[in-house]
Design an enzyme around this catalytic site. Structure first.
Site, short mmCIF file in Angstrom:
data_model
loop_
_atom_site.label_atom_id
_atom_site.label_comp_id
_atom_site.label_asym_id
_atom_site.label_seq_id
_atom_site.Cartn_x
_atom_site.Cartn_y
_atom_site.Cartn_z
N HIS A 265 -11.19 2.59 -55.91
CA HIS A 265 -10.30 2.62 -57.09
C HIS A 265 -10.38 4.04 -57.65
O HIS A 265 -10.12 5.02 -56.94
CB HIS A 265 -10.78 1.53 -58.05
CG HIS A 265 -9.88 1.23 -59.21
ND1 HIS A 265 -8.60 1.72 -59.35
CD2 HIS A 265 -10.08 0.44 -60.32
CE1 HIS A 265 -8.08 1.26 -60.48
NE2 HIS A 265 -8.96 0.50 -61.09
N HIS A 304 -2.52 2.51 -50.51
CA HIS A 304 -2.48 1.84 -51.81
C HIS A 304 -2.08 0.39 -51.60
O HIS A 304 -1.28 0.10 -50.71
CB HIS A 304 -1.45 2.53 -52.73
CG HIS A 304 -1.70 2.24 -54.17
ND1 HIS A 304 -1.24 1.11 -54.79
CD2 HIS A 304 -2.41 2.92 -55.10
CE1 HIS A 304 -1.63 1.12 -56.05
NE2 HIS A 304 -2.35 2.19 -56.26
N ASP A 360 -5.01 10.05 -56.27
CA ASP A 360 -6.30 10.73 -56.18
C ASP A 360 -6.34 11.84 -55.14
O ASP A 360 -7.33 12.56 -55.06
CB ASP A 360 -7.40 9.71 -55.86
CG ASP A 360 -7.62 8.75 -57.02
OD1 ASP A 360 -7.69 9.23 -58.16
OD2 ASP A 360 -7.69 7.54 -56.79
N1 CMC Z 1 -7.68 5.46 -44.41
C1 CMC Z 1 -7.57 4.87 -43.22
N2 CMC Z 1 -7.09 3.62 -43.03
C2 CMC Z 1 -6.69 2.96 -44.11
C3 CMC Z 1 -6.76 3.51 -45.39
C4 CMC Z 1 -7.27 4.82 -45.53
N3 CMC Z 1 -7.36 5.40 -46.72
N4 CMC Z 1 -6.28 2.63 -46.31
C5 CMC Z 1 -5.93 1.55 -45.61
N5 CMC Z 1 -6.18 1.74 -44.28
C6 CMC Z 1 -5.89 0.81 -43.17
C7 CMC Z 1 -6.93 -0.30 -43.09
O1 CMC Z 1 -7.98 0.05 -42.24
C8 CMC Z 1 -6.10 -1.45 -42.58
O2 CMC Z 1 -5.89 -1.23 -41.21
P1 CMC Z 1 -5.87 -2.49 -40.18
O3 CMC Z 1 -4.64 -3.25 -40.57
O4 CMC Z 1 -5.82 -1.89 -38.83
O5 CMC Z 1 -7.14 -3.25 -40.44
C9 CMC Z 1 -4.74 -1.26 -43.25
O6 CMC Z 1 -4.65 0.17 -43.50
C10 CMC Z 1 -4.59 -2.01 -44.57
O7 CMC Z 1 -5.68 -1.63 -45.42
P2 CMC Z 1 -6.36 -2.59 -46.48
O8 CMC Z 1 -7.73 -2.10 -46.77
O9 CMC Z 1 -6.22 -4.02 -46.04
O10 CMC Z 1 -5.41 -2.36 -47.72
P3 CMC Z 1 -5.71 -2.74 -49.24
O11 CMC Z 1 -4.40 -2.91 -49.88
O12 CMC Z 1 -6.68 -3.88 -49.32
O13 CMC Z 1 -6.46 -1.44 -49.78
C11 CMC Z 1 -6.88 0.68 -50.72
C12 CMC Z 1 -5.86 -0.47 -50.58
C13 CMC Z 1 -6.38 1.64 -51.79
C14 CMC Z 1 -8.23 0.08 -51.19
C15 CMC Z 1 -7.05 1.38 -49.36
O14 CMC Z 1 -5.82 1.93 -48.94
C16 CMC Z 1 -8.14 2.46 -49.39
O15 CMC Z 1 -9.32 2.15 -49.18
N6 CMC Z 1 -7.74 3.76 -49.62
C17 CMC Z 1 -8.73 4.82 -49.76
C18 CMC Z 1 -9.33 4.80 -51.15
C19 CMC Z 1 -8.38 5.34 -52.18
O16 CMC Z 1 -7.77 6.38 -52.01
N7 CMC Z 1 -8.28 4.60 -53.31
C20 CMC Z 1 -7.48 5.04 -54.46
C21 CMC Z 1 -6.31 4.13 -54.69
S1 CMC Z 1 -5.14 4.85 -55.85
C22 CMC Z 1 -6.03 4.99 -57.32
C23 CMC Z 1 -6.13 3.69 -58.02
O17 CMC Z 1 -5.17 3.26 -58.63
O18 CMC Z 1 -7.22 3.10 -57.95
#
Ligand code: CMC
Length: 426
Positions: A265, A304, A360
């Site tokens: 987050h 995201h 971010d």
């Molecule tokens: N790098 C590489 N792969 C990723 C990333 C990333 N940053 N984000 C998602 N994926 C992949 C993930 O491995 C999955 O792949 P697969 O379908 O093959 O298993 C797919 O994309 C879907 O990811 P998810 O984790 O199921 O998606 P989510 O909606 O649960 O998570 C997230 C959203 C923001 C937690 C995630 O994208 C992430 O960890 N990003 C990096 C951390 C980050 O930048 N967070 C800040 C978010 S914006 C600020 C805020 O409002 O908090």
């Protein structure tokens, strides 16, 4: 004709019609299906497809990359308004007129000072304490100084405590920063606006009067506007959930700060800078990308839950990066970030998963250029998000539909066993 969803369960021959309103069905209506003695429920870890409230504060269209506060597009607010103007908008639903804005600014200015005894609380932390821990604990401690915050049903008490919290967050953050540097605290200066005063409390040294470059003050305003609210994200959900048991704003905001601190987050901005520092040079980007694709690391600042398009906040921040670097000089890590973004926008791994830069991705570069250490980055997110949390808290408290948050579980453990005396255990 009423919009309905027809559900039929062949195993029992039961069927029902569920009303569809606002593109949702009411989850409790599923209870009419009896599944071997259990009422039918939904299973939705992480709230992937569950609405938990009606809200009139922030609108996001993740596919189109749209973000609006109270109907105003984020780009327009970032261009024309100040953070306090936006905080007023979030809290009151309308932009303030000139008199209202002046009054609101004065109220906030009046409440910037921290209670004296809070300085004793701050003194108790080790020098290397993470500033988010200090923030979380101190905001929770505010309740002991302002117990009238429990009178949240009284609009006057509620407004007063919202103002106090928004006013004191920069002071608290600046004190946490200076404590880590073993520098004396700088008290708020009433002659400065919200962001200028914050920079002064952080960076003032021996000079009689600290004067920040107006471009840096503006960059701070823009960053604060962009971070002010983001509908039902992890920390806002924490705020609402803690509010649901009848808590004061400080306790709820403290929970929000804890949730925000996580690297998935708000903690992502700190993680982005660590990632950029580890990669160090543009030629090492392809190797890093291979690691991401192999699932070894995540590309922080990318992806995201809601945006499946370029995060509109990231677009604006990218522009601010240039403005800030004009004053501070260019951070060499910018080239690494741009190269990562290029891969992210072209490589099939990211394209297929619709992963784009989020808020971010570039903000850490600005914070570093402004002289902040990485552990302060999430604090810089928490300060403006306080107005969003306060607006969401207020909406929650006054929403007759809301109840104590209590999700269901699917129990997978043992059932009704007899106690085993110690001597009979393996
Ligand atoms: N790098 C590489 N792969 C990723 C990333 C990333 N940053 N984000 C998602 N994926 C992949 C993930 O491995 C999955 O792949 P697969 O379908 O093959 O298993 C797919 O994309 C879907 O990811 P998810 O984790 O199921 O998606 P989510 O909606 O649960 O998570 C997230 C959203 C923001 C937690 C995630 O994208 C992430 O960890 N990003 C990096 C951390 C980050 O930048 N967070 C800040 C978010 S914006 C600020 C805020 O409002 O908090």
């Amino acid at each position: 004709m009423a919009d309905i969803l027809q559900i039929r369960r062949p195993a029992s021959g039961t069927e029902a019609e569920l009303a569809i309103t606002e593109a949702t069905i009411r989850a409790t209506e599923l209870r009419q299906f009896d599944i071997s003695g259990e009422p039918l429920a939904t299973f939705d870890p992480g709230f992937m497809n569950t609405a938990v409230c009606h809200s009139a504060i922030t609108y996001i269209d993740g596919d189109a990359g749209v973000l609006e506060y109270r109907g105003y597009p984020i780009a327009e607010l970032a261009e024309h308004s100040t953070y306090l103007e936006v905080a007023y908008l979030l809290l009151n639903g309308e932009l303030p007129n000139a008199a209202q804005l002046t009054q609101w600014e004065q109220q906030v200015t009046e409440h910037r000072t921290l209670p004296d005894k809070l300085k004793t609380v701050l003194a108790g932390f080790p020098y290397d304490a993470h500033p988010m821990t200090i923030l979380m604990a101190s905001v929770a401690a505010f309740y002991s100084f302002y117990p009238d915050a429990r009178n949240f049903d009284d609009p006057e008490a509620r407004d007063l405590n919202i103002t106090r919290l928004i006013a004191k967050m920069p002071t608290l953050a600046a004190f946490a920063y200076r404590k880590a540097k073993a520098r004396p605290y700088v008290n708020p200066d009433d002659s400065y606006g919200y962001c200028h005063n914050f920079l002064a409390m952080l960076f003032k040294q021996a000079e009689r009067r600290y004067v920040a470059d107006p471009r840096l003050i503006r960059a701070m305003e823009v960053l604060f506007i962009l971070h002010a609210d983001h509908e039902q994200n992890c920390s806002t959900n924490a705020v609402r959930s803690v509010a649901s048991s009848g808590n004061d704003l400080y306790t709820c905001a403290s929970a929000g700060i804890g949730a925000l601190h996580g690297p998935l987050h708000g903690g992502a901005n700190e993680a982005v800078l660590k990632m950029l520092r580890e990669i160090r040079t543009v030629d090492r980007v392809p190797e890093f990308i291979e690691g991401v694709k192999a699932g070894k690391v995540r590309m922080m600042g990318f992806g995201h839950r809601v945006y499946k398009n370029y995060d509109p906040r990231a677009k604006i921040i990218k522009k601010s990066v240039e403005d800030v670097f004009e004053v501070t000089g260019v951070n060499p890590l910018l080239e690494v970030a741009k190269e990562l973004e290029r891969y992210g926008l072209e490589d099939e791994y990211f394209v297929k998963r619709r992963l784009y830069p989020n808020v971010d991705f570039y903000s850490g570069l600005i914070y570093e250029a402004l002289g902040f250490p990485p552990e302060m980055f999430t604090v810089l997110f928490a300060i403006p998000r306080t107005s969003g949390w306060a607006a969401q808290y207020q909406e929650f408290i006054t929403d007759p539909e809301q109840k104590i948050a209590r999700p269901k579980q699917i129990y997978t453990g043992s059932r009704t066993r007899s106690y085993v005396p110690m001597e009979e255990r393996d």
